[in-house]
Design a protein around this motif. Structure first.
Motif, PDB file in Angstrom:
ATOM      1  N   TYR A   1       0.893  -1.314   0.039  1.00 47.69           N
ATOM      2  CA  TYR A   1      -0.046   0.005  -0.187  1.00 47.69           C
ATOM      3  C   TYR A   1       0.971   1.270  -0.005  1.00 47.69           C
ATOM      4  CZ  TYR A   1      -3.341   3.242   1.855  1.00 47.69           C
ATOM      5  OH  TYR A   1      -4.113   4.681   1.833  1.00 47.69           O
ATOM      6  N   LYS A   2       0.874   1.730  -1.398  1.00 45.52           N
ATOM      7  CA  LYS A   2       1.799   3.302  -1.180  1.00 45.52           C
ATOM      8  C   LYS A   2       0.941   4.114  -1.980  1.00 45.52           C
ATOM      9  CE  LYS A   2       5.788   1.146  -1.994  1.00 45.52           C
ATOM     10  NZ  LYS A   2       6.652   0.618  -3.008  1.00 45.52           N
ATOM     11  N   ALA A   3       0.025   4.948  -1.675  1.00 43.29           N
ATOM     12  CA  ALA A   3      -0.949   5.734  -1.836  1.00 43.29           C
ATOM     13  C   ALA A   3      -0.201   6.951  -2.969  1.00 43.29           C
ATOM     14  CB  ALA A   3      -1.995   6.536  -0.957  1.00 43.29           C
ATOM     15  N   GLY A   4      -0.868   7.089  -4.022  1.00 40.83           N
ATOM     16  CA  GLY A   4      -0.112   8.321  -4.824  1.00 40.83           C
ATOM     17  C   GLY A   4      -0.622   7.892  -6.401  1.00 40.83           C
ATOM     18  N   LEU A   5      -0.545   8.874  -7.087  1.00 40.47           N
ATOM     19  CA  LEU A   5      -1.178   8.783  -8.298  1.00 40.47           C
ATOM     20  C   LEU A   5      -0.031   8.011  -9.325  1.00 40.47           C
ATOM     21  CD1 LEU A   5      -3.076   9.851 -10.460  1.00 40.47           C
ATOM     22  CD2 LEU A   5      -1.765  11.790 -11.159  1.00 40.47           C
ATOM     23  N   ALA A   6       1.013   8.248  -9.185  1.00 39.41           N
ATOM     24  CA  ALA A   6       2.146   7.361  -9.701  1.00 39.41           C
ATOM     25  C   ALA A   6       1.977   5.699  -9.613  1.00 39.41           C
ATOM     26  CB  ALA A   6       3.674   7.826  -9.362  1.00 39.41           C
ATOM     27  N   ASN A   7       1.422   5.397  -8.419  1.00 41.22           N
ATOM     28  CA  ASN A   7       1.288   4.119  -7.906  1.00 41.22           C
ATOM     29  C   ASN A   7      -0.189   3.662  -8.220  1.00 41.22           C
ATOM     30  OD1 ASN A   7       3.947   3.824  -7.088  1.00 41.22           O
ATOM     31  ND2 ASN A   7       3.283   4.635  -4.971  1.00 41.22           N
ATOM     32  N   PHE A   8      -1.137   4.516  -8.565  1.00 38.03           N
ATOM     33  CA  PHE A   8      -2.373   4.118  -9.255  1.00 38.03           C
ATOM     34  C   PHE A   8      -3.132   3.549  -7.999  1.00 38.03           C
ATOM     35  CE2 PHE A   8      -4.458   1.641 -13.043  1.00 38.03           C
ATOM     36  CZ  PHE A   8      -5.604   2.259 -12.810  1.00 38.03           C
ATOM     37  N   GLN A   9      -2.901   4.315  -7.022  1.00 35.26           N
ATOM     38  CA  GLN A   9      -3.425   4.091  -5.698  1.00 35.26           C
ATOM     39  C   GLN A   9      -4.013   5.121  -4.945  1.00 35.26           C
ATOM     40  OE1 GLN A   9      -1.150   1.862  -2.931  1.00 35.26           O
ATOM     41  NE2 GLN A   9      -0.449   0.248  -4.576  1.00 35.26           N
ATOM     42  N   PHE A  10      -5.237   5.224  -4.509  1.00 34.10           N
ATOM     43  CA  PHE A  10      -5.479   6.456  -3.889  1.00 34.10           C
ATOM     44  C   PHE A  10      -5.870   6.222  -2.343  1.00 34.10           C
ATOM     45  CE2 PHE A  10      -6.610   6.104  -8.488  1.00 34.10           C
ATOM     46  CZ  PHE A  10      -5.497   7.009  -9.129  1.00 34.10           C
ATOM     47  N   ALA A  11      -5.452   7.291  -1.565  1.00 35.65           N
ATOM     48  CA  ALA A  11      -5.834   7.171  -0.326  1.00 35.65           C
ATOM     49  C   ALA A  11      -7.333   7.408  -0.219  1.00 35.65           C
ATOM     50  CB  ALA A  11      -5.265   8.314   0.553  1.00 35.65           C
ATOM     51  N   ASP A  12      -7.782   8.638  -0.965  1.00 34.05           N
ATOM     52  CA  ASP A  12      -9.182   8.654  -0.616  1.00 34.05           C
ATOM     53  C   ASP A  12      -9.982   7.979  -1.679  1.00 34.05           C
ATOM     54  OD1 ASP A  12     -11.519  10.382  -0.614  1.00 34.05           O
ATOM     55  OD2 ASP A  12     -10.971  11.915  -1.919  1.00 34.05           O
ATOM     56  N   ARG A  13     -11.029   7.477  -1.283  1.00 32.76           N
ATOM     57  CA  ARG A  13     -11.784   6.423  -1.794  1.00 32.76           C
ATOM     58  C   ARG A  13     -12.382   7.006  -3.095  1.00 32.76           C
ATOM     59  NH1 ARG A  13     -13.982   1.609   1.229  1.00 32.76           N
ATOM     60  NH2 ARG A  13     -15.142   3.446   2.237  1.00 32.76           N
ATOM     61  N   SER A  14     -12.931   8.572  -2.776  1.00 30.41           N
ATOM     62  CA  SER A  14     -13.747   8.929  -3.918  1.00 30.41           C
ATOM     63  C   SER A  14     -13.155   9.083  -5.156  1.00 30.41           C
ATOM     64  CB  SER A  14     -13.950  10.570  -3.470  1.00 30.41           C
ATOM     65  OG  SER A  14     -14.523  10.720  -2.196  1.00 30.41           O
ATOM     66  N   THR A  15     -11.760   9.167  -5.113  1.00 31.18           N
ATOM     67  CA  THR A  15     -10.869   9.054  -6.367  1.00 31.18           C
ATOM     68  C   THR A  15     -10.948   7.562  -6.974  1.00 31.18           C
ATOM     69  OG1 THR A  15      -9.384  10.436  -5.187  1.00 31.18           O
ATOM     70  CG2 THR A  15      -8.696   9.915  -7.371  1.00 31.18           C
ATOM     71  N   THR A  16     -10.810   6.735  -6.228  1.00 29.18           N
ATOM     72  CA  THR A  16     -11.080   5.515  -6.706  1.00 29.18           C
ATOM     73  C   THR A  16     -12.514   5.567  -7.383  1.00 29.18           C
ATOM     74  OG1 THR A  16      -9.915   4.499  -4.792  1.00 29.18           O
ATOM     75  CG2 THR A  16     -10.702   2.921  -6.348  1.00 29.18           C
ATOM     76  N   TYR A  17     -13.380   5.816  -6.687  1.00 28.65           N
ATOM     77  CA  TYR A  17     -14.770   5.747  -7.125  1.00 28.65           C
ATOM     78  C   TYR A  17     -14.800   6.501  -8.338  1.00 28.65           C
ATOM     79  CZ  TYR A  17     -19.786   6.646  -7.548  1.00 28.65           C
ATOM     80  OH  TYR A  17     -20.941   7.020  -8.089  1.00 28.65           O
ATOM     81  N   ALA A  18     -14.383   7.504  -8.752  1.00 27.84           N
ATOM     82  CA  ALA A  18     -14.488   8.295  -9.678  1.00 27.84           C
ATOM     83  C   ALA A  18     -13.923   7.477 -10.866  1.00 27.84           C
ATOM     84  CB  ALA A  18     -13.820   9.618  -9.597  1.00 27.84           C
ATOM     85  N   LEU A  19     -12.709   6.851 -10.605  1.00 29.14           N
ATOM     86  CA  LEU A  19     -12.054   6.312 -11.373  1.00 29.14           C
ATOM     87  C   LEU A  19     -12.633   4.826 -12.113  1.00 29.14           C
ATOM     88  CD1 LEU A  19      -8.767   6.028 -12.823  1.00 29.14           C
ATOM     89  CD2 LEU A  19      -8.850   3.911 -11.393  1.00 29.14           C
ATOM     90  N   VAL A  20     -13.260   4.206 -11.257  1.00 27.43           N
ATOM     91  CA  VAL A  20     -14.033   3.015 -11.554  1.00 27.43           C
ATOM     92  C   VAL A  20     -15.444   3.419 -12.318  1.00 27.43           C
ATOM     93  CG1 VAL A  20     -15.403   1.212 -10.597  1.00 27.43           C
ATOM     94  CG2 VAL A  20     -13.195   1.664  -9.518  1.00 27.43           C
ATOM     95  N   LEU A  21     -15.888   4.370 -12.139  1.00 32.68           N
ATOM     96  CA  LEU A  21     -17.136   5.120 -12.569  1.00 32.68           C
ATOM     97  C   LEU A  21     -16.771   5.445 -14.064  1.00 32.68           C
ATOM     98  CD1 LEU A  21     -20.046   6.058 -12.365  1.00 32.68           C
ATOM     99  CD2 LEU A  21     -19.238   7.999 -11.594  1.00 32.68           C
ATOM    100  N   PHE A  22     -15.600   6.031 -14.065  1.00 34.13           N
ATOM    101  CA  PHE A  22     -14.992   6.614 -15.313  1.00 34.13           C
ATOM    102  C   PHE A  22     -15.063   5.342 -16.371  1.00 34.13           C
ATOM    103  CE2 PHE A  22     -11.110   6.976 -18.166  1.00 34.13           C
ATOM    104  CZ  PHE A  22     -11.776   7.777 -19.090  1.00 34.13           C
ATOM    105  N   LEU A  23     -14.370   4.221 -15.729  1.00 34.60           N
ATOM    106  CA  LEU A  23     -14.246   2.877 -16.596  1.00 34.60           C
ATOM    107  C   LEU A  23     -15.461   2.202 -16.917  1.00 34.60           C
ATOM    108  CD1 LEU A  23     -11.258   0.984 -14.694  1.00 34.60           C
ATOM    109  CD2 LEU A  23     -11.485   2.140 -16.847  1.00 34.60           C
TER     110      LEU A  23
END
Lengths: 289, 419, 328
Positions: C146-168
């Motif tokens: 677990y290393k949150a960060g845009l470069a690692n494609f991991q997001f500490a904030d789940r809203s970001t993950t959500y936005a990404l999944v929704l985008f997909l």
């Protein structure tokens, strides 16, 4: 390692007999109704519980339980097809598959609710009686299961080839409309098929429990192998199911021996894929049109 | 046969509170807000919510259900003894969530727990589930006390909310091997060769790797090392290989169903070993196995989580479990102990606040649990004081045989030849 | 082109409103649940392309999902490759696996339940392989640090993950829409309705089916990537087990197979149903799944064209004025 080959083959044959027993019921359902019955494993589980409780509460021996469990499951299967599956699927093939899937979810979780997820086994004195066959020792219940698989296949074959019902079933399997036109009650025939298939799985349960266990999830261990057996043998062919069940038992045992038990499971599925690709009608099936 | 769910503590009450509101058709939206309200209004004393996240369905259902029962027993006992005194006698209230034996579901269930307002939670019986849930809980700063989660990855991620109260696989293996070495020395080193049978999941394969490294260090040669999947339908092959290798000792590392089949097949094929010694084995510390396969079970040893049977609270738990017609397994014990740990930390934190509870857990020196552990000491979330013990099946009972200070019976090693 | 009925407007509007609300006003409780459902929805969209439009029912879409998840995990953990690059490689790999399975199966003319079973077998083979070798983590699976960060494609904030999944999900649905409106989509539907006739019309059915499966593989692989980057853990039973394969097909069939919205509608409803059932009978694990099974059967019985089919029938012409106040 090589000294183990013959015992492994013999052991594989007895495991294969159980696969064949489970698959006999499935092949009938698959071959005639053309449906993938996902609830087959769940029905096996249900039958195993039946056998278990008959023994644990009433002290009835699993082999004696055949006389009770098999007829009960025949009726259960008949009612399931006529009262539930055909009603809820509206007769559409892709829906049948989903209805049986839903049934499997319902049966498995009801079992979990009522009987909890405890592993249950029965300890029979003769479970440890060994039969010496050449270099191998085979537990007596396995030998019985092997013989029973042969008998069951023959009985089913006789039903299909010698009885009126068998003729009706074959007619429906080949041409549903035509059968209907000549006055065969298709719904009844379908339900009979499902009933007989379910009765087979009940018989398998009686023969399996002395050397196995039952939990609400136990059906999964057999259901994929049963599908493989059915396709390998040719859908609707009892002799095919018998031979391919035994064959798969041996393939699994040998792959397990040489590739390790983990990777060894792959043998069954590779055999399955190869058969599907090169001989989709199975070893004993009619050539697909 | 079926265990009566309504007996388990106050949770169903709060659920009923929810159902009244749930009729509005917006059941789910209403859920988060209302679950707490009716209970708080009704209760005379304040309550502190504790989550129980276990696999209640799916293939780990047995362990999960047992663990839930253990946790419920602990909550009952703590409430009966006056609750959390530093919080004015606040009662513990359980919030149960089902991880369905799936990591993604376990992770999502953490949201439910957090929204229900739990101060900490216990879970989830399997490392794969615990890894996912603790990661999700880290976002809420919500402490997870691991009842069972033996994979070392659990405590290697630097998460501050992870507290593994029970020993991990490394500790279990080293203790098991030290004890085995002592047992073998006492028996004039009769055991020289070993066969390992392990399930190929995270737990078994990890174990096999460690054993292969370390068994030679205590003078034992591994002559067979056999992995198998779960479920494995037939053990004939495996047992034949063991038979051919003629090991002095058999070490099985698998789950209950497979262990049972293995034990049956070993007997069928008349394999005689000097001892069967499992590490975190599913069956050798399961009384059901002892009952149903008494012959095959005799003298089988296990190195596993187990309580200190001499403590009065342990005996009370044994009685409670028997009254509830449940089998006393280690799942019940460890879940019970984890709730004890949380209660003690709440007592010291004097606050249901998550952050403060994490601090209290991290600085815990609790030694009063039913487990045979010394004062708790968490280092990176790993309780360094945790240790497994050796049990042996004798007659109808599972006896604790090692370490000496907790033992209820003397170990029999090697086992007497069967007649 | 058919016009969108009133029922559809309400259904799709409701879903969009829900998903967008969550985007603007994140609620942790709902995010976890919805992310979960949306990842499955991506896989469902993938299944729908081949199964819904092309009529080729796959029972092994876990093979594609799992390949996506495993390849991303292996590349970044074993070889330290950047997660974004790994994700691209994973999608390519899943497309290749899909192409391989399809080419082999369709080359030998498998269809119907034979195709279903062969895909299932491929997923099983991959499951066994994944749990047998060291490089794929064996039985332990792979844990991504677990290393949150845009470069690692991991997001500490789940809203970001959500936005990404929704985008997909949106991208996947746009692809479906494009397919539906293209010649390629028409070929697929023709194959579903009558393969022999389609062949007679000069459609290269083999090529069409393989291409559909590959497109399905790319989307399914993306679902696997999304799963991995969300939960940072994968093992063989999750990746290739039948649970995922079944989830992939339940969504479209409940929602409406062969429609653009069906997979999303179905998956959200199934997951919502499962969640509701869990709360209704939370004291009795197992019963929630029983309820789930019962509702599934009822939907099959009474909504033969899925939820979207139901929505289509609720149109302005049929609706009584009193029942529909907004009716024009």
């Amino acid at each position: 390692m090589w000294s183990l080959v013959l015992p492994a083959i013999l052991g594989g044959l007895t495991t294969g007999a159980i696969y064949a027993l489970v698959a006999l019921g499935l092949t009938l359902i698959y071959g005639v109704l053309h449906i993938i019955n996902f609830a087959h494993g769940s029905l096996l589980m249900l039958a195993l519980y039946g056998v278990y409780f008959l023994y644990a509460i009433l002290g009835i021996d699993p082999y004696l339980a055949l006389l009770i469990v098999v007829p009960v499951f025949f009726v259960l299967g008949y009612v399931l097809q006529r009262g539930v599956i055909s009603v809820f699927s509206l007769g559409k093939e892709q829906n049948v598959l989903l209805v049986t899937l839903a049934l499997a979810i319902i049966i498995d979780n009801l079992a979990l609710y009522f009987w909890t997820s405890d592993t249950r086994t029965i300890s029979l004195p003769y479970a440890y009686t060994m039969v010496e066959i050449g270099p191998a020792f085979i537990p007596l219940p396995r030998v019985i299961a092997f013989v029973a698989a042969l008998v069951a296949a023959v009985i089913l074959w006789l039903i299909m080839s010698r009885t009126r019902l068998g003729k009706a079933i074959r007619a429906v399997a080949i041409e549903k409309r035509g059968a209907e036109l000549v006055g065969i009650d298709v719904d009844h025939t379908y339900a009979m098929c499902f009933g007989i298939g379910t009765a087979c799985v009940a018989a398998a349960a009686c023969l399996l429990l002395p050397t196995f266990y039952v939990t609400p999830q136990v059906g999964y261990a057999f259901v994929l192998v049963a599908f493989t057996t059915v396709v390998l043998g040719g859908m609707g062919s009892f002799m095919g199911a018998l031979v391919s069940g035994l064959l798969l038992g041996v393939i699994e045992a040998l792959c397990g021996l040489f590739l390790g038990e983990s990777l060894g499971q792959i043998g069954i599925f590779l055999a399955f894929i190869l058969i599907l690709l090169f001989r989709p009608s199975g070893l004993f099936g009619r050539r697909a049109a | 046969m079926s265990n009566d769910e309504t007996k388990f503590g106050p949770f169903p009450l709060s659920r009923r509170g929810f159902l009244k509101v749930g009729g509005s058709g917006l059941a789910l939206t209403a859920f988060a807000g209302t679950v707490a309200a009716p209970t708080v209004l009704r209760a005379q004393t304040p309550t502190v919510k504790v989550g129980i996240l276990e696999p209640l369905t799916g293939n780990l259902a047995y362990n999960g259900t047992q663990a839930r029962a253990g946790a419920m027993f602990a909550i009952e006992a703590i409430n009966a003894a006056g609750g959390i005194k530093s919080l004015g006698g606040a009662k513990l209230e359980a919030v149960v969530a089902d991880a369905q034996s799936r990591p993604d579901v376990a992770a999502a269930a953490v949201d439910t727990l957090a929204q229900a307002g739990v101060s900490a939670f216990i879970g989830c019986q399997a490392s794969a589930l615990g890894l996912a849930s603790s990661q999700a809980a880290a976002r809420y700063n919500l402490a997870q006390v691991f009842d069972v989660g033996t994979a070392e990855q659990v405590v290697e991620r630097g998460l501050k909310n992870v507290f593994r109260f029970t020993p991990g696989v490394n500790k279990c293996t080293s203790t098991a091997l030290e004890n085995l070495k002592l047992l073998n020395q006492n028996a004039k080193n009769v055991v020289k060769t070993v066969a390992i049978v392990y399930e190929d999941g995270p737990f078994g394969s990890n174990m096999s790797k460690l054993l292969n490294e370390r068994l030679p260090q205590i003078g034992m040669t591994v002559v067979e090392n056999i992995g198998h999947p779960t479920p494995q339908r037939d053990f004939t092959n495996i047992v034949l290989r063991i038979k051919a290798a003629k090991p002095d000792l058999i070490i099985p590392s698998n789950y209950l169903n497979e262990y049972t089949l293995l034990a049956m097949t070993l007997r069928q094929q008349k394999v005689e070993a000097k001892a069967i010694y499992s590490i975190l084995g599913g069956a050798a510390s399961n009384i059901k196995f002892v009952r149903e396969h008494n012959d095959a079970a005799q003298y089988v040893m296990d190195c596993n989580h187990w309580y200190d049977p001499r403590k009065p609270e342990s005996q009370a738990l044994a009685k409670k479990t028997a009254d509830a017609k449940l089998d006393l397994t280690y799942d019940i014990m460890v879940a019970y102990a984890c709730i004890q740990l949380i209660a003690d930390s709440l007592e010291r934190a004097a606050s249901p606040d998550r952050e403060k509870l994490i601090e209290a857990l991290a600085s815990s020196t609790y030694a009063g649990s039913i487990m045979p552990y010394g004062p708790t000491k968490f280092v990176n979330g790993n309780n360094e004081a945790a240790q497994p013990v050796n049990t042996q099946i004798r007659g109808e009972k599972i006896e604790l045989v090692f370490p000496k200070e907790y033992a209820t019976a003397e170990a029999v090693f090697p086992m007497p030849p069967r007649g | 082109m058919k016009t969108t009925s009133f029922g559809e407007w309400v259904l799709y509007g409701g879903i969009c409103a829900y998903l967008l609300t969550l985007l603007v006003m994140p609620s942790q409780l709902w995010l976890g649940f919805t992310i979960n459902a949306l990842i499955v929805a991506i896989l469902s969209v993938a299944w729908n392309l081949l199964g819904g439009f092309g009529g080729q029912m796959s029972f092994g879409h876990a093979a594609l999902f799992g390949t996506g998840a495993y390849v991303t995990a292996m590349l970044q953990v074993r070889w330290g490759i950047n997660p974004w690059l790994a994700a691209v490689a994973a999608i390519v790999a899943a497309t290749a696996v899909a192409g391989f399975i399809a080419a082999l199966s369709f080359r030998y003319g498998l269809r119907g339940s034979y195709f279903a079973l062969v895909t299932l077998a491929f997923a099983e083979v991959l499951r066994i392989l994944a749990s047998s070798f060291e490089i794929s983590g064996g039985g332990q699976g792979i844990l991504v640090p677990y290393k949150a960060g845009l470069a690692n494609f991991q997001f500490a904030d789940r809203s970001t993950t959500y936005a990404l999944v929704l985008f997909l999900v949106v991208v996947a649905m746009l692809i479906t829409l494009a397919v539906q409106r293209s010649r390629f989509g028409a070929y697929l539907i023709a194959i579903r309705e009558n393969e022999e006739a389609a062949k007679a019309l000069g459609i290269d059915t083999f090529r069409t089916k393989v291409l559909a499966m590959m497109l399905s593989g790319a989307i399914g692989g993306a679902a696997g990537v999304a799963y991995l980057q969300t939960y940072l853990f994968i093992d063989a039973p999750i990746a290739f087990g039948s649970t995922m394969s079944i989830e992939a097909l339940l969504g479209p069939i409940i929602g409406g197979a062969g429609t653009v919205w069906g997979p999303l509608v179905g998956t959200l409803i199934i997951h919502g149903l499962g969640e509701t059932a869990k709360h209704l009978v939370s004291g009795a694990p197992g019963l929630n799944l029983v309820l789930y099974g019962v509702v599934l059967m009822v939907i099959l019985r009474y909504l033969p064209d899925g939820i979207v089919g139901l929505a289509r029938r609720i149109g302005p012409r049929r609706a009584a004025p009193t029942a529909m106040p907004e009716d024009r």
